[in-house]
Design a protein around this motif. Sequence first.
Motif: not given
Length: 185
Positions: A160-171
């Motif tokens: 959920k946090r990865l999506m909410m913070f818009q963490i890219s696949r590369q990051e």
Amino acid sequence: MKIKEIIVVEGKDDTSAIQRALDADTIETNGSAISEETLEKIRLAHEKRGVIILTDPDFPGEKIRKTIIEHVPGCKHAFIDKKDARPKNGRGIGVEHASPEVIRLALKDAHLMVNTKTEDITREDLIDAGLIGGTEAASRRGRLGELLKIGYTNGKQLHKRLMMFQISRQEFAEALEHVLREEEQ
């Protein structure tokens, strides 16, 4: 150093710690049962100056974040790792125990959480990376949360946090690679 946004903390000791670190205004929630009056102050602060939520890295701190997200969307979030929030005697955990430098870094790295349906990183990616299930999953998530500045999470919260913070696949991939290299050493 002066911060424009108002920082939401849990109590007076947290406010004192913030003020030792920098020049900032705070709103105290006085625990996880946030009153409607306090939520109204946070709403007004968000409209006028912006808000950064900096709560303890524990269950009550997460509960406060969720309550604020529900009532005042669009706030920034700053996180302090558990290891940096422990006092020298080892008892308790909280923002009030963090050093001024740790607090300044957390606030500098504050993120905006965005509700998004875009799923760059899937739950299956997390399982494949050993971040859900397995003996090393919790420690890997902890280190990944540190590197990405999103705080410690369980497996469900991580996705959920990865999506909410818009963490890219590369990051995500770069941070995961860093975690796995550290494990090898």
